[in-house]
Design an enzyme around this catalytic site. Structure first.
Site, PDB file in Angstrom:
ATOM      1  N   ASP A  25      47.142  43.221  25.807  1.00  0.00           N
ATOM      2  CA  ASP A  25      46.270  43.397  26.987  1.00  0.00           C
ATOM      3  C   ASP A  25      45.590  44.743  26.857  1.00  0.00           C
ATOM      4  OD1 ASP A  25      47.071  41.215  28.351  1.00  0.00           O
ATOM      5  OD2 ASP A  25      48.566  42.228  29.575  1.00  0.00           O
ATOM      6  N   ASP A  69      51.432  40.548  31.525  1.00  0.00           N
ATOM      7  CA  ASP A  69      52.003  41.091  32.756  1.00  0.00           C
ATOM      8  C   ASP A  69      51.934  40.112  33.936  1.00  0.00           C
ATOM      9  OD1 ASP A  69      49.275  41.252  33.072  1.00  0.00           O
ATOM     10  OD2 ASP A  69      49.173  43.436  33.073  1.00  0.00           O
ATOM     11  N   ASP A 128      50.691  34.544  32.449  1.00  0.00           N
ATOM     12  CA  ASP A 128      50.896  34.915  31.046  1.00  0.00           C
ATOM     13  C   ASP A 128      52.189  34.315  30.499  1.00  0.00           C
ATOM     14  OD1 ASP A 128      48.626  36.424  30.851  1.00  0.00           O
ATOM     15  OD2 ASP A 128      49.598  38.291  31.413  1.00  0.00           O
TER      16      ASP A 128
HETATM   17  P1  ATP Z   1      43.756  42.978  31.018  1.00  0.00           P
HETATM   18  O1  ATP Z   1      43.741  41.501  30.879  1.00  0.00           O
HETATM   19  O2  ATP Z   1      43.581  43.734  29.786  1.00  0.00           O
HETATM   20  O3  ATP Z   1      44.893  43.489  31.862  1.00  0.00           O
HETATM   21  P2  ATP Z   1      41.827  43.407  33.067  1.00  0.00           P
HETATM   22  O4  ATP Z   1      42.760  44.152  33.949  1.00  0.00           O
HETATM   23  O5  ATP Z   1      40.501  43.969  32.881  1.00  0.00           O
HETATM   24  O6  ATP Z   1      42.357  43.262  31.667  1.00  0.00           O
HETATM   25  P3  ATP Z   1      41.742  41.388  35.049  1.00  0.00           P
HETATM   26  O7  ATP Z   1      42.674  42.178  35.891  1.00  0.00           O
HETATM   27  O8  ATP Z   1      41.921  39.927  34.915  1.00  0.00           O
HETATM   28  O9  ATP Z   1      41.693  41.898  33.586  1.00  0.00           O
HETATM   29  O10 ATP Z   1      40.279  41.702  35.609  1.00  0.00           O
HETATM   30  C1  ATP Z   1      39.156  41.004  35.151  1.00  0.00           C
HETATM   31  C2  ATP Z   1      37.952  41.415  35.954  1.00  0.00           C
HETATM   32  O11 ATP Z   1      38.149  41.062  37.323  1.00  0.00           O
HETATM   33  C3  ATP Z   1      37.671  42.920  35.952  1.00  0.00           C
HETATM   34  O12 ATP Z   1      36.804  43.274  34.915  1.00  0.00           O
HETATM   35  C4  ATP Z   1      37.042  43.151  37.310  1.00  0.00           C
HETATM   36  O13 ATP Z   1      35.640  42.954  37.236  1.00  0.00           O
HETATM   37  C5  ATP Z   1      37.628  42.060  38.185  1.00  0.00           C
HETATM   38  N1  ATP Z   1      38.745  42.580  38.998  1.00  0.00           N
HETATM   39  C6  ATP Z   1      39.828  43.232  38.569  1.00  0.00           C
HETATM   40  N2  ATP Z   1      40.648  43.534  39.584  1.00  0.00           N
HETATM   41  C7  ATP Z   1      40.064  43.066  40.705  1.00  0.00           C
HETATM   42  C8  ATP Z   1      40.405  43.051  42.098  1.00  0.00           C
HETATM   43  N3  ATP Z   1      41.537  43.586  42.547  1.00  0.00           N
HETATM   44  N4  ATP Z   1      39.549  42.455  42.965  1.00  0.00           N
HETATM   45  C9  ATP Z   1      38.415  41.890  42.536  1.00  0.00           C
HETATM   46  N5  ATP Z   1      38.029  41.863  41.240  1.00  0.00           N
HETATM   47  C10 ATP Z   1      38.826  42.445  40.331  1.00  0.00           C
END
Ligand code: ATP
Length: 604
Positions: A268, A562, A566
């Site tokens: 991730d 996490d 997953d």
């Molecule tokens: P990883 O998979 O590496 O943990 P990540 O944290 O970027 O990556 P997600 O948490 O799935 O992946 O987030 C994907 C997208 O969703 C982000 O790029 C953001 O634009 C949006 N996002 C993340 N957190 C939120 C939230 N709490 N509320 C609304 N949109 C969100």
């Protein structure tokens, strides 16, 4: 030999038990609890009857709870009932159960069960041994004299037998390969006569003949590779203990062996390669204004600056609209500079604090919520103003730009709305790409009275710096022949920018989106998967396909995770690695290994 084998088994059992105890100490079950009207982060063992507990997706229920608020709640009670299909829970009162069937109690969340989806709040009605789980445990203890003492043992024993068996399977081949040469070596080097001579010399020196016989036999036996499984088991057990010291908990012994064969690590981004410490650094309003934000951390130290001028409160309508949406469509709380909730949302509250607008969160009453999920990549709330509840409800929405813009038909311009044209979309897309290319995580905001006809408000860029030492760890892994791949929900620009900074993505590297993974058939993906370094806008379901295609081309894959979703990919990977800090209980359950500090370096 048999006694020695048993002794090793007992040692390994003890070691495994100790590692699991260690796991409990290092990653103690925690929960969110409301005490005196304040949301607190507590250890599950600190709960008392009457406490109010907030449950969210992926968490283990910390005590028996009578639910008084439940939103789409579905709980996996398999640990208690054996039923693997998650069951729906509600807050509606239920008639008293007369037949003792706990599955019919749909307004109770039982301790030890896992929240698969939704959110809820409940009052603690039973903790520890006074819970339903505790009852089952007491029944087991009472069932047979000494039964409880043995229950833990067969569980571990079963595991260890399995371990011995798994090792034996692999060792069997090695033994059959080694046996013949070793036999020839024994005869050639006269090991049998030599043990005979040693026995005789000892006896002549006045040693007890039986002792010398044992030594002679041990010497001969030691030369035969039948002892190998024991040696390997002991070595692996020692490996497990060493890894615990390095803040990695290995749940199954053979994983240590698999880890040494691993040649692809899928990681991730957020929290593993990066710090997961989010700060908003840039704002772009839908009417084309840019602002920079200073300060770091979850506090109010810092300012929003536009052309060198401080923007505070409602002095700039377009900026305050973005801050309002970010603050209201948010579940995080910052108290005494400590964040409770998601770091992305914490960054938005900190931004509101810098503008003096954090109070907005309390000004609205939430009527409805569509929670964020990694699959969906956006979140929405429908609210009414606390003092104007007769006015129509409003939606505040935030999320990935591509998702939010789909709901919009207009955009905000100096407080008014204008129709969203193709050129405007192009401009917003361009700004989103600029921020992403600078390594910022981009969130888009919109509001309005109808989900299909929202007004676009603007974008914020959030910095999440790479973790210290990850770049070096990646370099070492790559130079030792281990490929490292990033699988992230973030956008292509952000993912590639961070991957380049970490030395993962270099000239000629390739990236693939979650949608492209979906469209590709399995064979096609298998052909190209080794060349892809970054998978962006990926969801948990893509992880499974990626793992399988890597395994299809002979890779031994370690996969980090996490979230709740997953879990399947973690099970499918050769080594499923869960995050100790940010990982959900569901995902820790499915993993083979847990990184206590979520630190990628630990894998190295
Ligand atoms: P990883 O998979 O590496 O943990 P990540 O944290 O970027 O990556 P997600 O948490 O799935 O992946 O987030 C994907 C997208 O969703 C982000 O790029 C953001 O634009 C949006 N996002 C993340 N957190 C939120 C939230 N709490 N509320 C609304 N949109 C969100």
């Amino acid at each position: 030999m048999r006694q020695f084998d048993d002794a090793v088994s007992i040692t390994v059992e003890y070691r495994s038990e100790k590692s699991l105890e260690e796991l409990g100490k290092l990653v103690p079950p925690e929960c969110h609890c409301v005490r005196e009207g304040r949301l607190e982060h507590l250890l599950a063992r600190e709960l008392v009857p009457g406490d109010t507990v907030c449950l969210s997706v992926g968490e283990r229920v910390p005590a028996d709870l009578r639910l008084f608020e439940a939103m789409d709640l579905s709980v996996d009670e398999s640990s208690l009932t054996g039923e693997t299909t998650p069951c729906t829970k509600t807050s509606a009162p239920q008639p008293a159960a007369t037949n003792g069937d706990i599955t019919s109690r749909s307004n109770i969340a039982f301790m030890g069960t896992l929240v698969r989806c939704g959110k809820a709040k409940g009052i603690v009605i039973g903790t520890g041994e006074n819970s339903e789980f505790g009852e089952v445990f007491k029944m087991m203890q009472a069932e047979e004299h000494g039964f409880a003492g043995k229950t833990a043992l067969p569980l571990f024993l079963r595991d260890n037998r399995l371990v011995m068996h798994t090792i034996s399977l692999k060792m069997q081949t090695l033994i059959s390969v080694l046996s013949y040469p070793v036999f020839v070596l024994c005869v050639g080097t006269n090991i049998f006569p030599i043990s005979g001579v040693i026995m005789m010399v000892g006896w002549l020196q006045g040693k007890y003949i039986l002792d010398m016989f044992t030594i002679g036999v041990s010497l001969a036996v030691a030369a035969i590779p039948e002892g190998l499984p024991i040696v390997v088991t002991v070595t692996l057990a020692l490996g497990v203990m060493r890894m615990v010291k390095k803040r990695a908990i290995v749940k199954k012994l053979p994983i240590v062996e698999t880890l040494s064969c691993c040649n692809v690590i899928c990681s991730d981004k957020t929290g593993t390669l990066t710090k997961n410490e989010m700060t908003v650094t840039h704002l772009f309003t839908s009417d084309g204004q840019h602002a920079e934000v200073t300060g770091v951390g979850y506090n109010n130290s810092g300012e929003v600056l536009m052309d060198g001028e401080v923007v505070h409160g409602f002095s700039n309508t377009s900026i305050s609209k973005i801050v309002e949406a970010g603050c209201v469509c948010n579940d995080a709380v910052i108290r005494s500079n400590t964040l409770m909730g998601r770091p992305t949302e914490g960054a938005l509250i900190a931004l509101a604090m810098k503008m003096g607008l954090e109070g907005l969160q309390q000004e609205f009453v939430r009527l409805e919520e569509i929670p964020f999920s990694s699959e969906q990549k956006w979140m929405a709330v429908r609210v009414v103003h606390r003092t104007q509840q007769d006015k129509p409800a409003v939606f505040f929405v935030k999320g990935a730009y591509e998702q939010i813009i789909r709901f919009c038909t207009s955009y905000n311009s100096k407080g008014g709305t204008l129709p969203l044209t193709h050129q405007q979309r192009e401009l917003f897309q361009q700004q989103k790409s600029y921020m992403g290319t600078a390594g910022l995580r981009v969130l888009a905001f919109a509001s309005g009275s109808e989900m299909g006809a929202l007004t676009f408000l603007g974008l914020v860029g959030i910095i999440d710096p790479p973790r210290a030492g990850v770049k070096e760890a990646v370099a070492t892994l790559i130079s030792s022949g281990v490929a490292v791949k990033m699988i992230t929900g973030d956008s292509q620009e952000t993912a590639v920018s961070i991957a380049s900074r970490l030395g993962l993505y270099t000239k000629g590297s390739q990236s693939l989106s979650g949608d492209e993974v979906d469209q590709m058939d399995f064979q096609h993906l298998s052909q190209i998967v080794l060349r892809i370094v970054v998978f962006y806008r990926a969801s948990p379901r893509h992880k499974l396909k990626i793992v399988k295609s890597l395994q299809n081309v002979g890779a031994v894959v370690a996969m980090t995770g996490d979230g709740v979703n997953d879990a399947v990919a973690l099970k499918a990977a050769d080594i499923g690695v869960a995050m100790g800090q940010t990982g959900t209980d569901v995902c820790k359950e499915a993993a083979d290994m847990i990184l206590v500090d979520d630190d990628f370096q630990t894998i190295l």
